[in-house]
Design an enzyme around this catalytic site. Structure first.
Site, PDB file in Angstrom:
ATOM      1  N   CYS A 116       0.817  -1.232   0.000  1.00  0.00           N
ATOM      2  CA  CYS A 116       0.000   0.000   0.000  1.00  0.00           C
ATOM      3  C   CYS A 116       0.845   1.275   0.000  1.00  0.00           C
ATOM      4  CB  CYS A 116      -0.951   0.014   1.186  1.00  0.00           C
ATOM      5  SG  CYS A 116      -2.094  -1.359   1.146  1.00  0.00           S
ATOM      6  N   HIS A 258      -3.658   7.163   1.953  1.00  0.00           N
ATOM      7  CA  HIS A 258      -4.003   5.833   1.439  1.00  0.00           C
ATOM      8  C   HIS A 258      -5.344   5.435   2.035  1.00  0.00           C
ATOM      9  CE1 HIS A 258      -4.155   1.693   0.554  1.00  0.00           C
ATOM     10  NE2 HIS A 258      -3.880   1.297   1.784  1.00  0.00           N
ATOM     11  N   ASN A 288     -10.026  -0.591  -0.545  1.00  0.00           N
ATOM     12  CA  ASN A 288      -8.575  -0.445  -0.495  1.00  0.00           C
ATOM     13  C   ASN A 288      -7.977  -0.974  -1.798  1.00  0.00           C
ATOM     14  OD1 ASN A 288      -5.831  -0.655  -0.013  1.00  0.00           O
ATOM     15  ND2 ASN A 288      -6.029  -1.612   2.003  1.00  0.00           N
TER      16      ASN A 288
HETATM   17  N1  ACO Z   1     -18.627  -8.825   8.865  1.00  0.00           N
HETATM   18  C1  ACO Z   1     -19.093  -9.039  10.107  1.00  0.00           C
HETATM   19  N2  ACO Z   1     -18.285  -9.301  11.132  1.00  0.00           N
HETATM   20  C2  ACO Z   1     -16.966  -9.343  10.911  1.00  0.00           C
HETATM   21  C3  ACO Z   1     -16.417  -9.118   9.634  1.00  0.00           C
HETATM   22  C4  ACO Z   1     -17.323  -8.864   8.593  1.00  0.00           C
HETATM   23  N3  ACO Z   1     -16.898  -8.622   7.320  1.00  0.00           N
HETATM   24  N4  ACO Z   1     -15.084  -9.205   9.711  1.00  0.00           N
HETATM   25  C5  ACO Z   1     -14.788  -9.473  10.982  1.00  0.00           C
HETATM   26  N5  ACO Z   1     -15.917  -9.570  11.726  1.00  0.00           N
HETATM   27  C6  ACO Z   1     -16.088  -9.832  13.156  1.00  0.00           C
HETATM   28  C7  ACO Z   1     -14.894 -10.575  13.741  1.00  0.00           C
HETATM   29  O1  ACO Z   1     -15.006 -11.963  13.512  1.00  0.00           O
HETATM   30  C8  ACO Z   1     -15.008 -10.191  15.186  1.00  0.00           C
HETATM   31  O2  ACO Z   1     -15.968 -11.015  15.785  1.00  0.00           O
HETATM   32  P1  ACO Z   1     -15.769 -11.571  17.299  1.00  0.00           P
HETATM   33  O3  ACO Z   1     -15.718 -10.330  18.141  1.00  0.00           O
HETATM   34  O4  ACO Z   1     -16.975 -12.402  17.499  1.00  0.00           O
HETATM   35  O5  ACO Z   1     -14.477 -12.310  17.266  1.00  0.00           O
HETATM   36  C9  ACO Z   1     -15.576  -8.781  15.169  1.00  0.00           C
HETATM   37  O6  ACO Z   1     -16.135  -8.624  13.852  1.00  0.00           O
HETATM   38  C10 ACO Z   1     -14.537  -7.700  15.386  1.00  0.00           C
HETATM   39  O7  ACO Z   1     -13.394  -7.968  14.572  1.00  0.00           O
HETATM   40  P2  ACO Z   1     -12.152  -7.029  14.541  1.00  0.00           P
HETATM   41  O8  ACO Z   1     -11.094  -7.627  13.654  1.00  0.00           O
HETATM   42  O9  ACO Z   1     -11.760  -6.690  15.943  1.00  0.00           O
HETATM   43  O10 ACO Z   1     -12.794  -5.728  13.837  1.00  0.00           O
HETATM   44  P3  ACO Z   1     -12.171  -4.330  13.605  1.00  0.00           P
HETATM   45  O11 ACO Z   1     -13.038  -3.306  14.162  1.00  0.00           O
HETATM   46  O12 ACO Z   1     -10.705  -4.298  13.971  1.00  0.00           O
HETATM   47  O13 ACO Z   1     -12.244  -4.171  12.016  1.00  0.00           O
HETATM   48  C11 ACO Z   1     -10.796  -4.312  10.090  1.00  0.00           C
HETATM   49  C12 ACO Z   1     -11.547  -5.097  11.182  1.00  0.00           C
HETATM   50  C13 ACO Z   1     -11.809  -3.587   9.277  1.00  0.00           C
HETATM   51  C14 ACO Z   1     -10.038  -5.323   9.258  1.00  0.00           C
HETATM   52  C15 ACO Z   1      -9.813  -3.312  10.736  1.00  0.00           C
HETATM   53  O14 ACO Z   1      -9.084  -3.943  11.761  1.00  0.00           O
HETATM   54  C16 ACO Z   1      -8.838  -2.682   9.766  1.00  0.00           C
HETATM   55  O15 ACO Z   1      -9.191  -1.946   8.880  1.00  0.00           O
HETATM   56  N6  ACO Z   1      -7.523  -2.921   9.970  1.00  0.00           N
HETATM   57  C17 ACO Z   1      -6.463  -2.241   9.221  1.00  0.00           C
HETATM   58  C18 ACO Z   1      -6.383  -2.585   7.772  1.00  0.00           C
HETATM   59  C19 ACO Z   1      -5.187  -1.874   7.154  1.00  0.00           C
HETATM   60  O16 ACO Z   1      -4.892  -0.733   7.437  1.00  0.00           O
HETATM   61  N7  ACO Z   1      -4.425  -2.530   6.335  1.00  0.00           N
HETATM   62  C20 ACO Z   1      -3.196  -1.869   5.853  1.00  0.00           C
HETATM   63  C21 ACO Z   1      -3.105  -1.784   4.465  1.00  0.00           C
HETATM   64  S1  ACO Z   1      -3.522  -3.279   3.654  1.00  0.00           S
HETATM   65  C22 ACO Z   1      -2.139  -3.765   2.776  1.00  0.00           C
HETATM   66  O17 ACO Z   1      -1.078  -3.276   2.926  1.00  0.00           O
HETATM   67  C23 ACO Z   1      -2.328  -4.901   1.805  1.00  0.00           C
END
Ligand code: ACO
Length: 331
Positions: A116, A258, A288
């Protein structure tokens, strides 16, 4: 820093595939909901490449637009850099396919892999070649076909990503720091390589059936941990860019971050004490798009008139590696 030359953005372009995949579409095959995806990420829909499209075909389309906007012919391009982590094949580089498509045979063409942050790493390379006077025209493209490297059964990652390409034609202009790329800052921390990765072995183990069965050739991410480090690193590296140029946050007309997660962008803006109205946001439309997201944003800002001559923008990204970076551009 005083340079004899500047690297000016002379033209921009973007290509987004026609097919739109909405959150509602994803609800049909995954245990997820439109409301969850919007609340946690800000994403409403993303684009998906058609079967015959790839990182190189999208990059060539975005690149052609940037050349046309700059009024530069393919024969005048000295270098083509494609930032991608979803290349057409292991080798040759995606940039060589783009060169062939554009008939830009006078250029050196190669890919860079910083996920990214790839566009900012590429910008940092281009900046050096132009400021030292070595080259005159560099075509820098970010292009990703993320839909081919996500596991469509993993709801925690597949909802985040989309396909697309963005490009800028950077031109050497012989003037002292008046406009153009004022600075780039790039960093990596390989100790965090497990946070986001495609773990399947290629050179390490050879492509093997076990890794294919275990879906190791698709993106794995520790979402929570990545989120925290992304907010911290992006804020720090933008602050460093401002300090380097002796700028205050009030001097920035547009922040082009980004687009990984709307909540990450909001958290960074809050830490910088920067108003969200001045932040370029298009994550709701495209998700993304990894290395393509910043140049797609630049193209949007440039073509809509959101950046005007004399304005200053700051760009920031964090990606797998871990990699991160920032740049300041005066338009
Ligand atoms: N729909 C419904 N529920 C979901 C989904 C979904 N699509 N995905 C995860 N959940 C659930 C999980 O299973 C979890 O359930 P549990 O509490 O029963 O275990 C709950 O939602 C919370 O999950 P978290 O992972 O804690 O959710 P979070 O609020 O952190 O959001 C996300 C997840 C969107 C992935 C976030 O962490 C994020 O954006 N992280 C950073 C991504 C990023 O910046 N990447 C960098 C660039 S990417 C690259 O370089 C290729």
């Amino acid at each position: 820093m005083t340079d004899l030359n500047t690297a000016v953005v002379a033209g921009t372009g973007a290509y987004l595939p026609e097919k739109i995949l909405t959150n509602q579409d994803l609800e049909k095959s995954l245990d997820t909901s439109d409301a969850w995806i919007i609340e946690r990420t800000g994403i409403r829909e993303r684009r998906i490449a058609a079967e015959e499209e790839s990182a190189s075909t999208m990059a060539a389309k975005a690149g052609k637009q940037a050349l046309e906007a700059a009024g530069v012919g393919p024969e005048d391009v000295d270098m083509i850099i494609v930032a991608t982590s979803s290349p057409d094949v292991l080798f040759p580089s995606t940039a060589c396919f783009v060169q062939n498509e554009l008939q830009a045979f006078g250029s050196a063409a190669y890919d860079i892999s910083a996920v990214c942050s790839g566009f900012l790493f590429g910008l940092s390379i281009a900046e050096q070649y132009l400021k030292t006077g070595r080259y005159k025209h560099i075509l820098l493209i970010g292009s990703e076909v993320n839909s081919r490297i996500v596991d469509w059964t993993d709801r925690s990652t597949c909802i985040l990503f989309g396909d697309g390409a963005g490009a800028v034609l950077l031109k050497r202009v012989e003037q002292k720091n008046a406009s153009g790329v004022l600075s780039t800052h790039i960093y990596s921390d390989g100790s965090l390589s497990d946070l986001i990765c495609v773990p399947g072995g290629i050179g390490r183990t050879g492509i093997n059936k076990q890794d294919i069965d275990d879906k190791k050739y698709s993106i794995k991410m520790s979402g929570n941990a990545t989120f925290k480090v992304a907010v911290k690193r992006m804020t720090q590296v933008i602050q460093e860019a401002l300090q380097f140029n002796d700028l205050g946050i009030e001097d920035i007309g547009l922040l082009i971050p980004h687009q990984a997660n709307e909540r990450i962008i909001r958290a960074v803006a809050e830490r910088l004490k920067y108003p969200m109205e001045k932040v370029l946001m298009n994550i709701h439309k495209y998700g993304n798009t990894s290395a393509a997201s910043i140049p797609i944003g630049i193209n949007e800002a440039w073509r809509s008139g959101r950046v005007q001559p004399g304005d200053t923008s700051v760009l920031g990204a964090v990606g797998a590696g871990l990699t991160w970076g920032s740049a300041v551009i005066k338009w």
